[in-house]
Write a protein that holds these residues in place. Structure first.
Motif, PDB file in Angstrom:
ATOM      1  N   GLU A 255     -14.245   6.544   4.115  1.00  0.00           N
ATOM      2  CA  GLU A 255     -14.052   5.274   4.821  1.00  0.00           C
ATOM      3  C   GLU A 255     -14.491   4.084   3.978  1.00  0.00           C
ATOM      4  O   GLU A 255     -13.955   2.977   4.139  1.00  0.00           O
ATOM      5  CB  GLU A 255     -14.838   5.292   6.147  1.00  0.00           C
ATOM      6  CG  GLU A 255     -14.449   4.197   7.118  1.00  0.00           C
ATOM      7  CD  GLU A 255     -12.979   4.232   7.505  1.00  0.00           C
ATOM      8  OE1 GLU A 255     -12.398   3.142   7.711  1.00  0.00           O
ATOM      9  OE2 GLU A 255     -12.419   5.344   7.600  1.00  0.00           O
ATOM     10  N   SER A 256     -15.434   4.301   3.067  1.00  0.00           N
ATOM     11  CA  SER A 256     -15.881   3.198   2.211  1.00  0.00           C
ATOM     12  C   SER A 256     -14.756   2.687   1.315  1.00  0.00           C
ATOM     13  O   SER A 256     -14.744   1.503   0.945  1.00  0.00           O
ATOM     14  CB  SER A 256     -17.062   3.657   1.349  1.00  0.00           C
ATOM     15  OG  SER A 256     -16.689   4.783   0.554  1.00  0.00           O
ATOM     16  N   ASP A 257     -13.820   3.559   0.953  1.00  0.00           N
ATOM     17  CA  ASP A 257     -12.676   3.142   0.130  1.00  0.00           C
ATOM     18  C   ASP A 257     -11.584   2.473   0.956  1.00  0.00           C
ATOM     19  O   ASP A 257     -10.665   1.864   0.382  1.00  0.00           O
ATOM     20  CB  ASP A 257     -12.074   4.348  -0.593  1.00  0.00           C
ATOM     21  CG  ASP A 257     -12.929   4.821  -1.756  1.00  0.00           C
ATOM     22  OD1 ASP A 257     -13.793   4.047  -2.196  1.00  0.00           O
ATOM     23  OD2 ASP A 257     -12.733   5.959  -2.211  1.00  0.00           O
ATOM     24  N   LEU A 258     -11.663   2.599   2.278  1.00  0.00           N
ATOM     25  CA  LEU A 258     -10.597   2.089   3.148  1.00  0.00           C
ATOM     26  C   LEU A 258     -11.051   0.913   3.999  1.00  0.00           C
ATOM     27  O   LEU A 258     -10.307   0.469   4.874  1.00  0.00           O
ATOM     28  CB  LEU A 258     -10.090   3.216   4.060  1.00  0.00           C
ATOM     29  CG  LEU A 258      -9.550   4.465   3.359  1.00  0.00           C
ATOM     30  CD1 LEU A 258      -9.168   5.527   4.376  1.00  0.00           C
ATOM     31  CD2 LEU A 258      -8.363   4.124   2.483  1.00  0.00           C
TER      32      LEU A 258
ATOM     33  N   PRO B  12      -2.774  -0.713   6.606  1.00  0.00           N
ATOM     34  CA  PRO B  12      -1.815   0.335   6.221  1.00  0.00           C
ATOM     35  C   PRO B  12      -0.591  -0.243   5.515  1.00  0.00           C
ATOM     36  O   PRO B  12      -0.093  -1.305   5.883  1.00  0.00           O
ATOM     37  CB  PRO B  12      -1.426   0.973   7.563  1.00  0.00           C
ATOM     38  CG  PRO B  12      -2.524   0.599   8.500  1.00  0.00           C
ATOM     39  CD  PRO B  12      -3.032  -0.731   8.056  1.00  0.00           C
ATOM     40  N   SER B  13      -0.138   0.471   4.509  1.00  0.00           N
ATOM     41  CA  SER B  13       1.095   0.105   3.809  1.00  0.00           C
ATOM     42  C   SER B  13       2.261   0.804   4.490  1.00  0.00           C
ATOM     43  O   SER B  13       2.224   2.011   4.718  1.00  0.00           O
ATOM     44  CB  SER B  13       1.012   0.517   2.336  1.00  0.00           C
ATOM     45  OG  SER B  13       2.247   0.328   1.686  1.00  0.00           O
ATOM     46  N   ARG B  14       3.279   0.050   4.819  1.00  0.00           N
ATOM     47  CA  ARG B  14       4.434   0.632   5.501  1.00  0.00           C
ATOM     48  C   ARG B  14       5.331   1.378   4.518  1.00  0.00           C
ATOM     49  O   ARG B  14       5.481   0.980   3.365  1.00  0.00           O
ATOM     50  CB  ARG B  14       5.258  -0.463   6.182  1.00  0.00           C
ATOM     51  CG  ARG B  14       4.578  -1.113   7.379  1.00  0.00           C
ATOM     52  CD  ARG B  14       5.518  -2.100   8.028  1.00  0.00           C
ATOM     53  NE  ARG B  14       6.738  -1.442   8.483  1.00  0.00           N
ATOM     54  CZ  ARG B  14       7.829  -2.087   8.889  1.00  0.00           C
ATOM     55  NH1 ARG B  14       7.862  -3.411   8.865  1.00  0.00           N
ATOM     56  NH2 ARG B  14       8.894  -1.420   9.280  1.00  0.00           N
ATOM     57  N   GLY B  15       5.907   2.479   5.000  1.00  0.00           N
ATOM     58  CA  GLY B  15       6.858   3.229   4.190  1.00  0.00           C
ATOM     59  C   GLY B  15       8.279   2.956   4.650  1.00  0.00           C
ATOM     60  O   GLY B  15       8.542   2.866   5.854  1.00  0.00           O
ATOM     61  N   PHE B  16       9.199   2.803   3.729  1.00  0.00           N
ATOM     62  CA  PHE B  16      10.587   2.478   4.069  1.00  0.00           C
ATOM     63  C   PHE B  16      11.535   3.609   3.666  1.00  0.00           C
ATOM     64  O   PHE B  16      12.719   3.370   3.456  1.00  0.00           O
ATOM     65  CB  PHE B  16      11.001   1.182   3.372  1.00  0.00           C
ATOM     66  CG  PHE B  16      10.205  -0.020   3.832  1.00  0.00           C
ATOM     67  CD1 PHE B  16      10.565  -0.708   4.976  1.00  0.00           C
ATOM     68  CD2 PHE B  16       9.090  -0.431   3.127  1.00  0.00           C
ATOM     69  CE1 PHE B  16       9.841  -1.805   5.408  1.00  0.00           C
ATOM     70  CE2 PHE B  16       8.347  -1.533   3.544  1.00  0.00           C
ATOM     71  CZ  PHE B  16       8.719  -2.218   4.690  1.00  0.00           C
TER      72      PHE B  16
ATOM     73  N   VAL C 117      -2.433   4.903   0.924  1.00  0.00           N
ATOM     74  CA  VAL C 117      -1.449   4.372  -0.021  1.00  0.00           C
ATOM     75  C   VAL C 117      -1.817   2.947  -0.422  1.00  0.00           C
ATOM     76  O   VAL C 117      -1.738   2.577  -1.598  1.00  0.00           O
ATOM     77  CB  VAL C 117      -0.035   4.416   0.610  1.00  0.00           C
ATOM     78  CG1 VAL C 117       0.958   3.619  -0.231  1.00  0.00           C
ATOM     79  CG2 VAL C 117       0.434   5.862   0.747  1.00  0.00           C
ATOM     80  N   ALA C 118      -2.240   2.132   0.548  1.00  0.00           N
ATOM     81  CA  ALA C 118      -2.631   0.757   0.247  1.00  0.00           C
ATOM     82  C   ALA C 118      -3.831   0.730  -0.700  1.00  0.00           C
ATOM     83  O   ALA C 118      -3.895  -0.105  -1.614  1.00  0.00           O
ATOM     84  CB  ALA C 118      -2.954   0.006   1.537  1.00  0.00           C
TER      85      ALA C 118
ATOM     86  N   THR D  85      -4.011  -0.916  -4.458  1.00  0.00           N
ATOM     87  CA  THR D  85      -5.039  -1.888  -4.849  1.00  0.00           C
ATOM     88  C   THR D  85      -5.704  -1.463  -6.147  1.00  0.00           C
ATOM     89  O   THR D  85      -5.927  -2.280  -7.053  1.00  0.00           O
ATOM     90  CB  THR D  85      -6.090  -2.020  -3.732  1.00  0.00           C
ATOM     91  OG1 THR D  85      -5.455  -2.480  -2.533  1.00  0.00           O
ATOM     92  CG2 THR D  85      -7.182  -3.006  -4.126  1.00  0.00           C
ATOM     93  N   ALA D  86      -6.018  -0.167  -6.246  1.00  0.00           N
ATOM     94  CA  ALA D  86      -6.623   0.338  -7.478  1.00  0.00           C
ATOM     95  C   ALA D  86      -5.654   0.231  -8.649  1.00  0.00           C
ATOM     96  O   ALA D  86      -6.047  -0.099  -9.777  1.00  0.00           O
ATOM     97  CB  ALA D  86      -7.061   1.790  -7.285  1.00  0.00           C
ATOM     98  N   GLU D  87      -4.367   0.479  -8.386  1.00  0.00           N
ATOM     99  CA  GLU D  87      -3.361   0.405  -9.446  1.00  0.00           C
ATOM    100  C   GLU D  87      -3.220  -1.012  -9.994  1.00  0.00           C
ATOM    101  O   GLU D  87      -2.932  -1.207 -11.192  1.00  0.00           O
ATOM    102  CB  GLU D  87      -2.018   0.891  -8.910  1.00  0.00           C
ATOM    103  CG  GLU D  87      -0.918   0.919  -9.953  1.00  0.00           C
ATOM    104  CD  GLU D  87       0.442   1.247  -9.358  1.00  0.00           C
ATOM    105  OE1 GLU D  87       1.422   1.324 -10.124  1.00  0.00           O
ATOM    106  OE2 GLU D  87       0.534   1.418  -8.125  1.00  0.00           O
ATOM    107  N   SER D  88      -3.404  -2.005  -9.139  1.00  0.00           N
ATOM    108  CA  SER D  88      -3.279  -3.389  -9.598  1.00  0.00           C
ATOM    109  C   SER D  88      -4.294  -3.721 -10.685  1.00  0.00           C
ATOM    110  O   SER D  88      -4.095  -4.650 -11.465  1.00  0.00           O
ATOM    111  CB  SER D  88      -3.440  -4.358  -8.421  1.00  0.00           C
ATOM    112  OG  SER D  88      -4.750  -4.272  -7.870  1.00  0.00           O
ATOM    113  N   GLY D  89      -5.379  -2.962 -10.760  1.00  0.00           N
ATOM    114  CA  GLY D  89      -6.376  -3.179 -11.805  1.00  0.00           C
ATOM    115  C   GLY D  89      -5.897  -2.795 -13.188  1.00  0.00           C
ATOM    116  O   GLY D  89      -6.545  -3.147 -14.184  1.00  0.00           O
ATOM    117  N   LEU D  90      -4.776  -2.073 -13.282  1.00  0.00           N
ATOM    118  CA  LEU D  90      -4.244  -1.703 -14.595  1.00  0.00           C
ATOM    119  C   LEU D  90      -3.853  -2.932 -15.413  1.00  0.00           C
ATOM    120  O   LEU D  90      -3.764  -2.856 -16.639  1.00  0.00           O
ATOM    121  CB  LEU D  90      -3.031  -0.783 -14.434  1.00  0.00           C
ATOM    122  CG  LEU D  90      -3.301   0.613 -13.863  1.00  0.00           C
ATOM    123  CD1 LEU D  90      -1.986   1.325 -13.579  1.00  0.00           C
ATOM    124  CD2 LEU D  90      -4.144   1.439 -14.838  1.00  0.00           C
ATOM    125  N   ASP D  91      -3.623  -4.056 -14.742  1.00  0.00           N
ATOM    126  CA  ASP D  91      -3.221  -5.274 -15.435  1.00  0.00           C
ATOM    127  C   ASP D  91      -4.409  -6.128 -15.872  1.00  0.00           C
ATOM    128  O   ASP D  91      -4.226  -7.128 -16.558  1.00  0.00           O
ATOM    129  CB  ASP D  91      -2.302  -6.115 -14.528  1.00  0.00           C
ATOM    130  CG  ASP D  91      -1.055  -5.349 -14.126  1.00  0.00           C
ATOM    131  OD1 ASP D  91      -0.467  -4.685 -14.994  1.00  0.00           O
ATOM    132  OD2 ASP D  91      -0.687  -5.402 -12.934  1.00  0.00           O
TER     133      ASP D  91
END
Length: 301
Positions: free
Chosen positions: A227-230, A235-239, A184-185, A189-195
């Motif tokens: 593993e190269s992508d991680l 880890p991103s915590r889920g709430f 998820v993290a 990170t990849a999504e932040s590139g949309l900006d």
């Protein structure tokens, strides 16, 4: 393709991700196992809609049975002799518990009946949001990719339970939960590139979502991304559980607050209900609004 910093590494990422994006758009390069699960899910969709309606009726029956049991036991009459605030709070808790049981029975029954037709239905519940987000990556004009990615994140976190290959209380669950958080993290990170570089970010997301779908179908729950992508990804915590607990606590708290300010009867119930809608929208955002729209479509005519 928009240029991006990073030299040869960025160009290589662009080529590989664009290849994944093209595969999604054409559908020709998806693995045989993934195509099989997609076809099976499409056949089961009408059955799921039918069973959902049947299960909704069952949930209403369950709730009526619960109401009958409560009336027969005289629980509400015994609670009514308590101080008004305490009585209202306890009654709210009882009603909330009854509704929870009815809704849970509806959801569980619908998925159980469809799973009895084909055991791959539970897998589809994880694959569907991933594939929807994957398809949206190929359409720059769509603006709902962030919402689809949130659904994809929830699917990734629940994948270890829906696949059915890992016992719920197995010691392997902890490692898989940690891996899902890292996946998820990486997606965020990849999504932040949309900006910054939208086209490159969409290709990067497509490559990652493609890898997740293929790995999930192959049962590699601990390697949804390579593993190269991680590397160096925390880890991103889920709430989700925390938000559900907060929503569960909202109704009795609102009922008690309404009684404190002197509201009673129908006004108190309406105030608590409006407060619940506001709390659900605040905690779950568009998911809550989407659910309300579906309920309105069913009962608001």
């Amino acid at each position: 393709m928009t240029s991006a910093p990073g030299g040869a590494a960025a160009r290589k990422l662009t080529r590989e991700a664009q290849g994944a994006l093209d595969a999604v758009a054409s559908g020709r390069q998806l693995s045989a196992g993934l195509r099989t699960e997609i076809r099976a899910a499409h056949k089961l969709e009408p059955w799921f809609n039918l069973f959902s309606f049947v299960s909704m009726l069952l949930g209403m029956v369950v709730f009526q049975i619960e109401v009958g049991i409560v009336k027969e036991s005289g629980l509400f009459s015994r609670l009514a002799v308590l101080p008004s605030r305490v009585s209202a709070l306890l009654m709210a808790l009882v009603l909330y518990g009854m509704l929870f049981v009815a809704v849970w029975a509806t959801k569980w029954t619908a998925n159980k009946m469809v799973s009895s037709l084909d055991g791959k239905w539970q897998s589809h519940r994880t694959l569907e949001p991933v594939l929807r987000a994957l398809a949206a990556c190929a359409l720059p004009e769509r603006d709902d990719l962030p919402r689809l990615l949130r659904a994809c994140e929830r699917a990734v976190r629940q994948a270890r339970n829906r696949r059915g290959t890992v016992p719920r209380f197995s010691h392997r669950q902890r490692a898989l939960k940690d891996h899902a958080g890292r996946v998820v993290a990486a997606l965020r990170t990849a999504e932040s590139g949309l900006d910054t570089y939208p086209e490159l970010a969409r290709c990067d997301l497509a490559a990652k979502l493609h890898s997740i779908a293929e790995a999930y179908v192959e049962g590699r729950l601990g390697a949804l991304l390579p593993e190269s992508d991680l590397k160096d990804v925390q880890p991103s915590r889920g709430f989700e559980t925390t938000r559900l607990i907060a929503l569960a606590a909202a109704y009795p708290v609102l009922t008690w607050a309404a009684g404190t300010v002197g509201l009673a009867g129908e006004v108190q119930a309406q105030t608590a209900m409006v407060g619940m809608l506001i709390a659900a929208a605040g905690l779950f955002g568009r998911r809550a609004l989407s659910t309300l729209q579906k309920l309105w479509a069913l009962f608001g005519r």
